[in-house]
Design a protein around this motif. Structure first.
Motif, PDB file in Angstrom:
ATOM      1  N   ASP A 480       0.890  -1.161   0.000  1.00  0.00           N
ATOM      2  CA  ASP A 480       0.000   0.000   0.000  1.00  0.00           C
ATOM      3  C   ASP A 480       0.927   1.210   0.000  1.00  0.00           C
ATOM      4  O   ASP A 480       1.356   1.681   1.049  1.00  0.00           O
ATOM      5  CB  ASP A 480      -0.909  -0.009   1.232  1.00  0.00           C
ATOM      6  CG  ASP A 480      -1.911   1.138   1.218  1.00  0.00           C
ATOM      7  OD1 ASP A 480      -1.820   1.993   0.316  1.00  0.00           O
ATOM      8  OD2 ASP A 480      -2.764   1.189   2.120  1.00  0.00           O
ATOM      9  N   ARG A 564      -3.837   6.779  -8.751  1.00  0.00           N
ATOM     10  CA  ARG A 564      -3.385   5.501  -8.217  1.00  0.00           C
ATOM     11  C   ARG A 564      -3.488   4.432  -9.294  1.00  0.00           C
ATOM     12  O   ARG A 564      -4.227   4.575 -10.263  1.00  0.00           O
ATOM     13  CB  ARG A 564      -4.220   5.090  -7.001  1.00  0.00           C
ATOM     14  CG  ARG A 564      -4.321   6.141  -5.909  1.00  0.00           C
ATOM     15  CD  ARG A 564      -5.309   5.708  -4.842  1.00  0.00           C
ATOM     16  NE  ARG A 564      -5.408   6.691  -3.774  1.00  0.00           N
ATOM     17  CZ  ARG A 564      -6.171   7.780  -3.818  1.00  0.00           C
ATOM     18  NH1 ARG A 564      -6.912   8.014  -4.887  1.00  0.00           N
ATOM     19  NH2 ARG A 564      -6.201   8.612  -2.812  1.00  0.00           N
ATOM     20  N   ARG A 569      -2.634  -1.298  -4.944  1.00  0.00           N
ATOM     21  CA  ARG A 569      -2.628  -0.120  -4.058  1.00  0.00           C
ATOM     22  C   ARG A 569      -1.303   0.629  -4.188  1.00  0.00           C
ATOM     23  O   ARG A 569      -0.533   0.756  -3.231  1.00  0.00           O
ATOM     24  CB  ARG A 569      -2.842  -0.553  -2.619  1.00  0.00           C
ATOM     25  CG  ARG A 569      -4.209  -1.162  -2.357  1.00  0.00           C
ATOM     26  CD  ARG A 569      -4.348  -1.538  -0.901  1.00  0.00           C
ATOM     27  NE  ARG A 569      -5.677  -2.034  -0.588  1.00  0.00           N
ATOM     28  CZ  ARG A 569      -6.077  -2.390   0.628  1.00  0.00           C
ATOM     29  NH1 ARG A 569      -5.230  -2.310   1.644  1.00  0.00           N
ATOM     30  NH2 ARG A 569      -7.292  -2.825   0.823  1.00  0.00           N
TER      31      ARG A 569
END
Length: 588
Positions: A480, A564, A569
């Protein structure tokens, strides 16, 4: 005794009376007295019956004399009303910020001496022909109000001799966001204290070998014999280029036993308390032979976790975000993923304060006391029995010079460690280790290869390194990545062999998984700060609120406008980063 004074009356009473007994009764009956004597005795009988004889003379001595009004000379500030304004004007015109704004180069001054203020007053205030610097000093604020001498200062001018400060930091409009996110991570570690370990890491300023170990401007705070005091060179010239030792530090933040687990912030909201100190591990290393980089950090962390983790499955790393800890670097991602797998972690989170705010990192407070221990210390740059450093011995071959320098550096590192041996910080021990110049990095020692491949990675190049490509794909599936932060978490995909063999075990992981990831700071629209700024939700409020997309409240994210990755992620930091990520990991 028709004619008597106070002293004769006292003598007369002392000859005839004792003090009263415990019940307040006189021990002797009063004799018959003449009229003048009776009047005098009646005036003191209440005192006799209470057990204490007080004559009018003694009471007169006990009176507190009232201070005389208008006594002594008139203060200069009252005699010359323009005195205070003249001092204020001169001091303000030579302030620190005023000097930076000044547009002329004539008669510049940053700050004012007492002599300069005195001369200005004599030249500008009519009637004052002579003035001492002591009088000028007394017009200012006291250096310390806690001392008795502070009562001598009148404080008519809001100024005093300044103490040095060096806490100016680079401006960053997102500093509040970064600090709020760091607090979220630290509170998260305290909520699951039995499952999480927090380590603050950074490198200390390099220590010189040859000459003074640290700057000669460090204050001496130790006692020396009068005839054996330090006498250091007047310049800090290094013995040779690269003759330096780099201490890398890792502080395990640990809450003191018995300390409160929760408290309230200044707005009255319940928050978790978190520690700022703990046991520290220092590894000394010479960059010339064994560079300090993410590989050395991960190898050191491997040792620290073996000693301190105690089976914890969550690791929070607070770092400065420099080149060796850059959250954007693929090299950093690969080595952190190796540590993640080796210790079977459920969550590994590397997070930073904002750019220019690295002084807030908790381990930074350790460097000052360690540097103080090296004040006036010189680490020798020569071998025993020699007087010239290897770099200045012209008759040596390159191999011979390198061999000698390794021995010299190892001796210097051992000596450096001896100065810090037995040190403690805030009641926690400081452990010092030395990485020999001829030593081997373990368990990983392929930084050069990984860096060479990934610094200019392309899809074609990665196909020639399938093992490294597999590591990057593992990172992509479990990371992430945000601005200033990088997190690895186990997944629950049946196709992932690593996570299927070692499924997540901690309650902390379940909490984060239910929330959809580590919480990102959320602006509290119901509260406004007094200075016009904004407040963020507390960690508890953020975990209880509906999940928002990461970094939505960060100004830098909105300015970059890069978005993104739609398949993982991964937050893009540049157009080139986006192109490379999609090409290598998602074949698009």
């Amino acid at each position: 005794m028709d004619a008597y004074d106070d002293d004769s009356l006292d003598s007369w009473l002392d000859a005839r009376f004792d003090f009263v007994d415990g019940d307040g009764n006189p021990l002797e009956v009063l004799p018959t007295l003449t009229s003048p004597q009776s009047q005098a005795v009646k005036a003191v009988i209440p005192g006799i019956l209470s057990g204490v004889v007080c004559s009018p003379r003694k009471e007169k001595k006990r009176r507190i004399q009232e201070p005389r009004l208008n006594a002594g000379r008139k203060p200069l500030a009252e005699k010359f009303p323009q005195l205070v304004s003249a001092v204020k004007e001169f001091v303000c015109s030579n302030g620190y910020k005023a000097d930076a704004r000044r547009r002329t180069s004539t008669a510049r001054s940053c700050g004012s001496s007492l002599g300069q203020v005195r001369d200005h007053v004599i030249n500008s205030v009519d009637g004052i022909e002579n003035l001492s610097t002591s009088t000028v000093r007394r017009l200012l604020k006291p250096p310390s109000q806690a001392r008795k001498a502070g009562n001598l200062y009148r404080g008519l001018v809001d100024a005093k001799v300044a103490s040095k400060r060096n806490d100016v930091r680079k401006e960053n409009i997102d500093a509040h966001f970064y600090a709020a996110r760091m607090r979220y991570r630290l509170e998260f570690s305290m909520e699951f204290e039995e499952e999480a370990i927090v380590i603050s890491s950074d490198c200390m300023n390099k220590v010189n070998v040859g000459g003074l170990a640290v700057s000669r401007y460090h204050q001496l705070r130790r006692v020396f014999p009068a005839d054996d005091r330090p006498n250091t060179p007047d310049h800090d010239f290094p013995a040779a280029k690269g003759y330096k030792i780099t201490p890398s530090g890792y502080m395990v933040l640990r809450r003191q036993e018995g300390s409160e687990h929760e408290t309230t912030d200044k707005l009255g909201r319940r928050v978790f308390t978190f520690p700022r100190t703990g046991p520290a591990y220092i590894y000394n290393r010479v960059d010339t032979f064994r560079p300090v980089n993410i590989q050395s950090h991960v190898n050191h962390l491997d040792e620290v976790l073996e000693k301190e983790a105690g089976g914890r499955k969550v690791l929070i790393l607070s770092v400065d975000g420099g080149s060796d800890w850059n959250p954007k670097s693929c090299v950093v991602h690969v080595f952190l993923s190796r540590l993640f797998k080796r210790h079977n972690l459920d969550i590994l989170c590397l997070t930073t304060y904002g750019p220019g705010q690295s002084a807030l990192n908790m381990i930074e407070h350790l460097w000052s006391p360690l540097s103080d221990k090296l004040s006036a210390v010189s680490l020798p740059a020569v071998l025993p029995g020699e007087t010239v450093p290897p770099s200045n011995q012209r008759d040596l071959t390159s191999a011979e010079r390198q061999r000698k320098e390794k021995v010299m550096f190892d001796c210097a590192q051992q000596r450096l460690a001896s100065y810090w041996l037995g040190s403690s910080f805030n009641g926690h021990r400081v452990h010092v280790e030395t990485d020999p110049c001829d030593g081997q990095d373990s368990p990983w020692d392929d930084y050069g290869e990984v860096h060479a491949v990934l610094k200019s990675a392309t899809k074609k190049k990665m196909t020639d390194h399938p093992d490294l490509l597999a590591e990057l794909q593992f990172v992509s599936q479990h990371c992430d990545r945000r601005l200033g932060e990088f997190t690895l978490m186990k997944c629950q995909e049946p196709s992932c062999d690593d996570c299927r063999r070692n499924p997540p075990q901690s309650l902390a992981y379940n909490r984060v998984q239910r929330h959809g990831g580590m919480p990102s700071p959320v602006i509290d629209a119901t509260m406004d700060s007094e200075d016009g700024g904004r407040h963020y939700f507390t960690y508890r409020q953020a975990m209880g609120a509906p999940r928002q997309l990461p970094d939505e409240a960060m100004g830098l994210f909105r300015r970059l406008d890069l978005g993104r990755c739609p398949l993982c992620r991964y937050m893009f930091t540049s157009k080139q980063d986006k192109k490379r990520h999609m090409s290598i990991l998602h074949s698009s």
